[in-house]
Design a protein around this motif. Structure first.
Motif, PDB file in Angstrom:
ATOM      1  N   MET A  63      30.487  57.660  -9.877  1.00 21.75           N
ATOM      2  CA  MET A  63      29.458  57.998  -8.901  1.00 21.75           C
ATOM      3  C   MET A  63      28.606  59.159  -9.395  1.00 21.75           C
ATOM      4  SD  MET A  63      28.707  56.976  -5.695  1.00 21.75           S
ATOM      5  CE  MET A  63      30.111  56.621  -4.631  1.00 21.75           C
ATOM      6  N   GLY A  64      27.294  59.018  -9.227  1.00 19.22           N
ATOM      7  CA  GLY A  64      26.376  60.105  -9.537  1.00 19.22           C
ATOM      8  C   GLY A  64      25.453  60.348  -8.354  1.00 19.22           C
ATOM      9  N   PHE A  65      24.952  61.573  -8.264  1.00 19.74           N
ATOM     10  CA  PHE A  65      24.062  61.920  -7.158  1.00 19.74           C
ATOM     11  C   PHE A  65      22.943  62.794  -7.700  1.00 19.74           C
ATOM     12  CE2 PHE A  65      22.818  64.881  -3.729  1.00 19.74           C
ATOM     13  CZ  PHE A  65      22.415  63.957  -2.765  1.00 19.74           C
ATOM     14  N   ARG A  78      13.717  62.056 -14.282  1.00 23.36           N
ATOM     15  CA  ARG A  78      14.529  63.017 -15.056  1.00 23.36           C
ATOM     16  C   ARG A  78      15.836  63.344 -14.319  1.00 23.36           C
ATOM     17  NH1 ARG A  78      10.913  67.016 -15.354  1.00 23.36           N
ATOM     18  NH2 ARG A  78      11.975  68.567 -14.080  1.00 23.36           N
ATOM     19  N   THR A  79      15.729  63.592 -13.024  1.00 28.44           N
ATOM     20  CA  THR A  79      16.919  63.991 -12.262  1.00 28.44           C
ATOM     21  C   THR A  79      17.913  62.834 -12.160  1.00 28.44           C
ATOM     22  OG1 THR A  79      15.382  65.320 -10.958  1.00 28.44           O
ATOM     23  CG2 THR A  79      17.629  65.226 -10.174  1.00 28.44           C
ATOM     24  N   THR A  82      19.702  62.271 -15.503  1.00 31.91           N
ATOM     25  CA  THR A  82      20.770  63.250 -15.766  1.00 31.91           C
ATOM     26  C   THR A  82      22.012  62.916 -14.951  1.00 31.91           C
ATOM     27  OG1 THR A  82      19.102  64.944 -16.137  1.00 31.91           O
ATOM     28  CG2 THR A  82      21.336  65.711 -15.783  1.00 31.91           C
ATOM     29  N   ALA A  83      21.794  62.549 -13.683  1.00 32.03           N
ATOM     30  CA  ALA A  83      22.946  62.211 -12.827  1.00 32.03           C
ATOM     31  C   ALA A  83      23.678  60.990 -13.375  1.00 32.03           C
ATOM     32  CB  ALA A  83      22.479  61.969 -11.397  1.00 32.03           C
ATOM     33  N   LYS A  85      23.773  59.992 -16.497  1.00 34.02           N
ATOM     34  CA  LYS A  85      24.455  60.398 -17.736  1.00 34.02           C
ATOM     35  C   LYS A  85      25.742  61.149 -17.418  1.00 34.02           C
ATOM     36  CE  LYS A  85      23.214  62.475 -22.151  1.00 34.02           C
ATOM     37  NZ  LYS A  85      22.168  63.164 -22.899  1.00 34.02           N
ATOM     38  N   MET A  86      25.650  62.081 -16.476  1.00 33.85           N
ATOM     39  CA  MET A  86      26.852  62.841 -16.098  1.00 33.85           C
ATOM     40  C   MET A  86      27.913  61.921 -15.497  1.00 33.85           C
ATOM     41  SD  MET A  86      25.197  66.315 -14.447  1.00 33.85           S
ATOM     42  CE  MET A  86      26.770  67.023 -13.966  1.00 33.85           C
ATOM     43  N   ALA A  87      27.456  60.977 -14.677  1.00 35.96           N
ATOM     44  CA  ALA A  87      28.411  60.057 -14.048  1.00 35.96           C
ATOM     45  C   ALA A  87      29.121  59.231 -15.115  1.00 35.96           C
ATOM     46  CB  ALA A  87      27.691  59.155 -13.052  1.00 35.96           C
ATOM     47  N   ASN A  89      29.650  59.997 -18.140  1.00 33.65           N
ATOM     48  CA  ASN A  89      30.570  60.868 -18.895  1.00 33.65           C
ATOM     49  C   ASN A  89      31.873  61.127 -18.136  1.00 33.65           C
ATOM     50  OD1 ASN A  89      28.853  61.087 -20.994  1.00 33.65           O
ATOM     51  ND2 ASN A  89      28.021  63.101 -20.428  1.00 33.65           N
ATOM     52  N   SER A  90      31.898  60.823 -16.843  1.00 37.31           N
ATOM     53  CA  SER A  90      33.107  61.072 -16.055  1.00 37.31           C
ATOM     54  C   SER A  90      34.270  60.222 -16.549  1.00 37.31           C
ATOM     55  CB  SER A  90      32.860  60.743 -14.575  1.00 37.31           C
ATOM     56  OG  SER A  90      31.808  61.498 -14.074  1.00 37.31           O
TER      57      SER A  90
ATOM     58  N   ILE B  42      37.502  62.432 -11.719  1.00 35.93           N
ATOM     59  CA  ILE B  42      36.186  62.899 -11.289  1.00 35.93           C
ATOM     60  C   ILE B  42      35.652  61.955 -10.211  1.00 35.93           C
ATOM     61  CG2 ILE B  42      33.784  63.205 -12.028  1.00 35.93           C
ATOM     62  CD1 ILE B  42      34.926  64.201 -14.726  1.00 35.93           C
ATOM     63  N   ASP B  43      35.258  62.536  -9.084  1.00 36.02           N
ATOM     64  CA  ASP B  43      34.759  61.736  -7.967  1.00 36.02           C
ATOM     65  C   ASP B  43      33.263  61.504  -8.042  1.00 36.02           C
ATOM     66  OD1 ASP B  43      37.191  61.425  -6.554  1.00 36.02           O
ATOM     67  OD2 ASP B  43      37.043  63.510  -5.907  1.00 36.02           O
ATOM     68  N   ILE B  44      32.550  62.554  -8.431  1.00 32.92           N
ATOM     69  CA  ILE B  44      31.080  62.447  -8.411  1.00 32.92           C
ATOM     70  C   ILE B  44      30.481  63.553  -9.274  1.00 32.92           C
ATOM     71  CG2 ILE B  44      30.796  63.875  -6.319  1.00 32.92           C
ATOM     72  CD1 ILE B  44      28.553  61.842  -5.476  1.00 32.92           C
ATOM     73  N   ALA B  45      29.377  63.212  -9.931  1.00 35.98           N
ATOM     74  CA  ALA B  45      28.612  64.208 -10.697  1.00 35.98           C
ATOM     75  C   ALA B  45      27.246  64.322 -10.037  1.00 35.98           C
ATOM     76  CB  ALA B  45      28.479  63.750 -12.142  1.00 35.98           C
ATOM     77  N   THR B 126      31.543  67.413 -17.560  1.00 32.61           N
ATOM     78  CA  THR B 126      32.602  66.469 -17.187  1.00 32.61           C
ATOM     79  C   THR B 126      33.770  66.554 -18.174  1.00 32.61           C
ATOM     80  OG1 THR B 126      31.334  64.772 -18.338  1.00 32.61           O
ATOM     81  CG2 THR B 126      31.165  64.818 -15.937  1.00 32.61           C
TER      82      THR B 126
END
Lengths: 476, 457
Positions: A63-65, A78-79, A82-83, A85-87, A89-90, B42-45, B126
Motif C-alpha cells: 500500500m502507498g499513499f 511526482r508525489t 514516489t509513493a 516506489k516506496m510501496a 520497496n516495502s 510494512i503496512d503503508i508508505a 523501507t
C-alpha cells in the motif's frame, strides 16, 4: 487541470498506468472559520480553507499513499510516483487484499437548513456573545466556535464515485469554577452537526447555563463521602458517562485494525484479539452496544464511508457477547466478513482507517427513577472529567465531575467530590444490570487515532446505566 | 531558498501592507514521508507534498486575524490576503494583541538542522524499517510495530515591519514497539533527530532496545496499588515532568490551565533541576533561528536550581506583563480555524544528571521503573492533578530483585512529583513522539512517594 475533481480522476489514471492494481483518489475541500474568547473577551478569529487530493494505491500487494495540496499535474505525478516506489520497496510478503470491488455511485450530505457557509461573522459573534453571557460568574472560561464544512469527491479505479458533505458546528468551552473548597474544571464539547438551525433545535444556550450552574455547585458543595470507600456500592451514570464508556471500553476495542495489530505502536491493540465473535462474553446480558453512522444530526453521520461502502448500523455487543467488529475493506477481508463501512479519513492528507461514528448503549426498559429505586448506597455520576484507558482498552478510569450520593433509593442533595471508577472493561460491563430507556447522544467529541494523528468528530451516548457492586478507586 | 516561496511571501506582504496596519506572511514548503509497520510487516508508505501560505495581520488598531492555506500562484496569494483582511475587519479588537516585533534583526545560524542526504534516505527508508524490525526480532520480540516519519521543510517569512528570514530543516521521528504473542508483554524504542541519514545505526538500536524490553517484560504480573518511588525513563519523564515547563506560558496561565500561575520566584523543584527553552539547540526538533514574528530565537531559563525564573513570551505578552520577549512567538491554533500569535516552547531542555541509570535503580525502597506511558489526562490542570498509564515494560525493584509488572496507573500531581525528584540520570535524550509533541531533552529521574493505582475489579 481545471479543478480538483479532474485532477483526482487524472491521478487514478496515472497510478493505474504505473501498473498499480488499485487506486483511489479523494479530493477534499474544507473550510473552517473560528472565533475564540477568554472570559467573554475576543482573543482571535480566523479562517482556514484547506484543499487537496489524497491518493491511495495498491501495487504488488503493498500500500502507498500520496497527498498534495496544489492542483498541479506534475506535482501529482511526482508525489504518486514516489509513493508507488516506496510501496514497492516495502516488499511485503503477505499481499494486502481489499476484497470484492466496490462500485457504488452516490451523493450524500449532512442536512443543513441554514448552511454554515451562509452564516455571517456578525451572527457568529452574536451567538458567541450569548454563550459567553451564560458562563459569566465562573473564575475562568474559554470559548471556541468553529463552523466547518467539508466536502469530498471520491473515485476509484474500480468505478466507485461518491460525493459527500459534512457540516459541523464545532463548539467547546473550558470552564473553571472556584470556591473556598478549591477549583473544579470541565471541558465541555457542545458540537452540533448540521446547519445553523441546530443551535435553536438543541436548546444550546440553556444547556450551557445549566452546565455552568452544575459545575459551580460541584465546586461549592462536593465533598468526599468516605463511607463510599468502605464497601462495594452501586453506581448510576448519566448519558454522557454512558457515552464515553461505549466509546472507550467497547467502540475502540471493536476496531478490526487494532484487533489485528495495525495500530500496535500508536493507538494500541485490543483485548478483543483473544476473544471469539459471537461467543465471548464481556458484559452482562443487559449490555447491548451499537455503532451507527446513519443517525441524522450527529457528528458521526455519513452516507458512504471513505472507501465508498454504504453506511450501516453495526451491533458491537449483543446481550453481553461481542458480536461484530468495526471493519474497512482490508480488515473486512482479513476477518472474512467484508467491510461494514467504518473507513474514515479526517482530511485529504490522511489515509482512511477504521473509525467509530456514533457509539451508544442501546436503550433498556427502565426509567431513571427505577434505576435509582433499587440502590441502597451508591453514587449518581452525571458527568465526568479526567479519564483514560490503556491501549488494549482493558483498564479504564472515569472521574466524576457532577455526582450525588444515592441513599435508600433516592438521589440526595449531597454532592460527591470526584468519585473514581477505575476498573477493567470486563469488570465494568459485567457489573451493568440495567439501562434506562432515556437514550440521548450526550457526548460529542473528537476521537483521536493513528499516526499522523487523525481527529474525527463522533457522538456517543446511551441511556442512564446502573452498575452493581462497584468498588470505587477513590473519592475526594 | 525557493524563489517561488519568496515571491509569494513578498507579494502577500507588499499587497497586505497597503490594506492592513501590519502583516506577517510565511511560506512553508514541506516534503514529508512516513513508513508504518505492524506484525513485522510494512503496512503503508506515505508521501506528502504541501506548500502553505500563513498570514497574520493587524487591522484598525488591534483587530487581528490569521489564515493558513495552500498557495502556489499570485492569484492564490491575493485571495488569501483579501479574505483575511475582510474577515478580520469584522472582528472586535483582540484582547491578546499588544504588538509584534518591529525591528529587523540578525539571526544566529541553527547548525546541524539539515540533512543533505534526506531524499536518498527517504527512498531507502523501507529498507531501514526492515532492519529495525529484524533487530527487534533478534532480541526476542515476536511481533514488531511502529512508524518512521521523515520531514523536509523550507520556510521564508517577511513582516511589513521589517524582519525577514529563511530556513531549511529536516527531521525524523521513529517509534518502534516490540511485542510478544501475548498482549501484556511489550517494549518500546524511540529515536528522533534532524539528520536521519547519519542515524541509521541508532534507529536499529532503538529496534533492538524495544525487542530486549519486550523479552524482559515476559511474565509480568499484576502490580499492587500503593505508594512507590518511581524511576521514569526519559520517555516518561518528558511526558509527565516535561509538561510543567511547557506550561510556563502566560496564555496557558490566563486560561486557567497552568499550575505555574503565581509561582514565579518560588522553589518548585529541588536544586538539581534546571530547565531551559532553547530555540537554537543543535539537533533539536523544535530548533528555529527566529520566532513567528521575527524575534531571534534564544535560550531562556525557565527553572533555575529549582526556582521558577521565567515564562516564555512573545512581543504582545511581554508588553502585557512588562517584560522582554523570549523570542517564542508561534502562530497557534485555538479550536479549528481560529489562530493567533501566542508564546510557545521550542525545545525544552533539562540539564543532565550525573547518576548512572543502574545506580538510580540500586534502591532500598520498593521502586517501579516505568519505561513508557500514554493517555495522560488532568483532573485539574491548574493544580496538576492527573493520571497517566504506563505501557510496555515496567519493573518492580524490591529487595535486590527486578520483577516485571503490569496494569497500573500513575495517579498523582505533576507539581508534587516535580518537587519530589531525588536523583537525575546521566542519560539525557531527546524525546519527541506521539505522546510528547514538544521536543524535550531530559534524563531519567527518580521520584519519591508516587501514587500508583490499579483497577478495582
Amino acid at each position: 487541470m481545471k479543478n480538483g475533481k479532474d485532477l483526482a480522476e487524472y491521478s487514478i489514471k496515472y497510478a493505474m498506468d504505473q501498473n498499480c492494481d488499485f487506486a483511489e483518489a479523494r479530493y477534499v475541500e474544507d473550510l473552517a472559520r473560528g472565533l475564540a474568547y477568554r472570559n467573554g473577551q475576543p482573543v482571535s478569529g480566523g479562517m482556514t480553507p484547506t484543499s487537496g487530493i489524497g491518493v491511495r494505491v495498491l501495487v504488488e500487494g503493498c500500500m502507498g499513499f500520496a497527498a498534495f495540496d496544489r492542483l498541479e499535474t506534475e506535482l501529482a505525478k511526482r508525489t504518486i510516483s514516489t509513493a508507488i516506489k516506496m510501496a514497492k520497496n516495502s516488499r511485503r510478503k503477505e499481499p494486502i487484499d481489499l476484497g470484492e470491488p466496490v462500485t457504488n455511485k452516490a451523493k450524500w450530505k449532512t442536512e443543513a437548513k441554514r448552511p454554515l457557509q451562509d452564516v455571517s461573522i456578525d451572527e457568529m459573534m452574536e451567538a458567541a456573545d450569548e454563550l459567553n453571557k451564560r458562563m459569566e460568574g465562573l473564575s475562568s472560561y474559554i470559548l471556541t466556535l468553529n463552523p466547518r464544512v467539508q466536502s469530498k469527491y471520491y473515485i476509484t479505479s474500480e468505478g466507485a464515485k461518491i460525493e459527500g458533505e459534512h457540516s459541523y458546528l464545532l463548539m467547546s468551552a473550558i470552564l473553571t469554577a472556584t470556591s473556598t473548597r478549591g477549583s473544579e474544571q470541565r471541558y465541555l464539547d457542545m458540537t452540533l452537526a448540521g446547519g445553523w438551525e441546530r443551535i435553536d433545535e438543541s436548546n444550546l444556550y440553556d444547556m450551557l447555563s445549566d452546565e455552568v450552574d452544575r459545575l459551580k455547585q460541584a465546586a461549592e458543595r462536593a465533598v468526599a463521602v468516605k463511607e463510599l470507600m468502605d464497601q462495594p456500592i452501586d453506581m448510576v451514570v448519566g448519558q454522557e458517562v454512558a457515552g464515553i464508556i461505549a466509546h472507550e471500553n467497547v467502540g475502540h476495542p471493536s476496531e478490526g485494525d487494532r484487533i489485528m495489530g495495525r495500530e500496535g505502536a500508536q493507538a494500541g491493540e485490543s483485548f478483543w484479539r483473544d476473544l471469539k465473535m459471537g461467543e465471548s462474553r464481556v458484559g452482562s446480558e443487559a449490555v447491548n452496544v451499537s455503532e451507527d453512522p446513519t443517525v441524522p444530526k450527529t457528528s458521526g453521520f455519513y452516507g458512504y464511508d471513505d472507501e465508498g461502502v454504504k453506511a450501516r448500523k453495526r451491533e458491537l455487543i449483543k446481550e453481553g457477547i461481542i458480536n461484530e467488529p468495526l471493519l474497512n475493506r482490508e480488515f473486512g477481508t482479513k476477518f472474512g466478513r467484508g467491510s461494514n463501512a467504518a473507513a474514515r479519513a479526517s482530511g485529504y492528507n490522511r489515509e482512511p482507517i477504521i473509525r467509530m461514528a456514533n457509539t451508544y448503549f442501546e436503550p433498556g426498559d427502565y426509567s431513571f427513577e427505577e434505576l435509582v429505586e433499587g440502590v441502597k448506597l451508591g453514587v449518581f455520576m452525571r458527568s465526568f472529567k479526567e479519564w483514560n484507558i490503556d491501549d488494549r482498552r482493558f483498564q479504564s478510569k472515569y472521574t466524576g465531575s457532577e455526582a450525588y450520593l444515592i441513599k435508600n433509593g433516592e438521589v440526595t442533595d449531597t454532592m460527591v467530590k470526584r468519585p473514581i471508577m477505575e476498573t477493567t472493561s470486563v469488570g465494568l460491563l459485567t457489573a451493568v444490570d440495567a439501562v434506562s430507556r432515556n437514550h440521548t447522544f450526550e457526548f460529542p467529541g473528537t476521537c483521536g487515532k493513528s499516526d499522523p494523528m487523525q481527529g474525527v468528530p463522533v457522538y456517543a451516548g446511551g441511556g442512564e446505566i446502573r452498575f452493581r457492586s462497584i468498588r470505587l478507586g477513590g473519592v475526594g | 531558498m525557493s524563489e517561488n516561496l519568496k515571491s509569494l511571501v513578498d507579494h502577500a506582504v507588499d499587497m497586505g501592507k497597503k490594506k492592513a496596519d501590519a502583516i506577517i506572511a510565511r511560506g512553508v514548503a514541506s516534503s514529508d514521508s512516513q513508513v508504518r509497520f505492524s506484525e513485522s510487516r510494512i503496512d503503508i508508505a506515505k508521501k506528502w507534498e504541501s506548500q502553505n501560505l500563513e498570514i497574520f495581520i493587524v487591522v484598525d488598531g488591534a483587530k487581528t486575524g490569521a489564515t493558513v492555506r495552500p498557495a502556489s500562484t499570485k492569484k492564490d496569494v491575493e485571495k488569501a490576503v483579501n479574505d483575511v483582511v475582510s474577515f478580520s475587519r469584522t472582528l472586535p479588537d483582540s484582547m491578546f494583541y499588544a504588538g509584534i516585533e518591529e525591528e529587523a534583526k540578525r539571526y544566529h545560524e541553527a547548525p546541524g538542522n539539515y540533512d543533505t542526504k534526506i531524499d536518498q534516505f527517504t527512498e531507502g527508508s523501507t529498507e531501514v524499517v526492515n532492519s529495525i524490525i529484524a533487530a527487534a526480532l533478534d532480541e526476542g520480540a515476536k511481533r514488531v510495530a511502529g512508524s518512521i516519519m521523515v520531514t523536509k521543510t523550507e520556510t521564508f517569512f517577511r513582516s511589513s515591519l521589517g524582519p525577514e528570514g529563511s530556513s531549511k530543516s529536516t527531521g525524523f521521528e521513529l517509534n518502534v514497539r516490540a511485542l510478544q504473542d501475548e498482549l501484556d508483554y511489550s517494549g518500546q524504542g524511540l529515536r528522533s533527530g534532524t539528520i536521519p541519514s547519519a542515524e541509521k545505526d541508532e534507529m536499529i538500536k532503538a529496534g533492538a532496545k524495544a525487542g530486549r524490553l519486550a523479552k524482559e517484560a515476559v511474565g509480568a504480573v499484576q502490580g499492587e496499588p500503593g505508594v512507590y518511588d518511581l524511576v521514569l525513563t526519559p520517555t516518561v519523564a518528558a511526558s509527565v515532568i516535561g509538561d510543567v515547563p511547557t506550561r510556563a506560558n502566560p496564555f496557558v496561565a490566563m486560561i486557567g490551565l497552568s499550575p505555574l500561575q503565581d509561582k514565579m520566584g518560588e522553589q518548585i523543584a529541588p536544586d538539581m533541576i534546571t530547565v531551559h527553552d532553547d530555540s537554537l539547540l543543535t539537533g533539536g526538533m523544535g530548533t528555529t533561528s527566529f520566532d513567528w514574528e521575527g524575534t531571534p530565537g534564544k535560550k531562556t531559563t525557565i527553572i533555575e536550581r529549582g526556582v521558577l525564573k521565567s515564562f516564555l513570551h512573545n512581543t504582545s505578552t511581554a508588553r502585557m506583563f512588562e517584560t522582554e520577549t523570549t523570542g517564542s512567538s508561534r502562530l497557534a491554533s485555538v479550536g479549528m480555524g481560529a489562530r493567533l500569535l501566542l508564546p510557545g516552547a521550542s525545545n525544552i531542555v533539562f540539564e543532565n544528571g550525573t547518576t548512572k541509570v543502574d545506580d538510580l535503580l540500586d534502591v532500598d525502597r520498593p521502586t517501579i521503573h516505568v519505561t513508557c506511558n500514554w493517555y495522560s489526562r488532568f483532573q485539574n490542570a491548574q493544580t496538576g492533578d492527573f493520571s497517566t498509564i504506563p505501557r510496555d515494560a515496567m519493573f518492580l525493584h524490591q529487595k535486590g530483585e527486578k520483577k516485571p509488572i503490569k496494569n497500573m496507573r500513575i495517579s498523582d500531581n505533576t507539581m508534587r512529583m516535580l518537587a519530589n525528584i531525588d536523583a537525575l540520570g546521566n542519560d539525557r535524550t531527546q524525546v519527541y513522539w506521539w505522546e510528547v509533541r514538544t521536543p524535550t531533552l531530559i534524563p531519567s529521574m527518580r521520584i519519591r512517594d508516587c501514587r500508583m493505582t490499579a483497577a478495582t475489579q
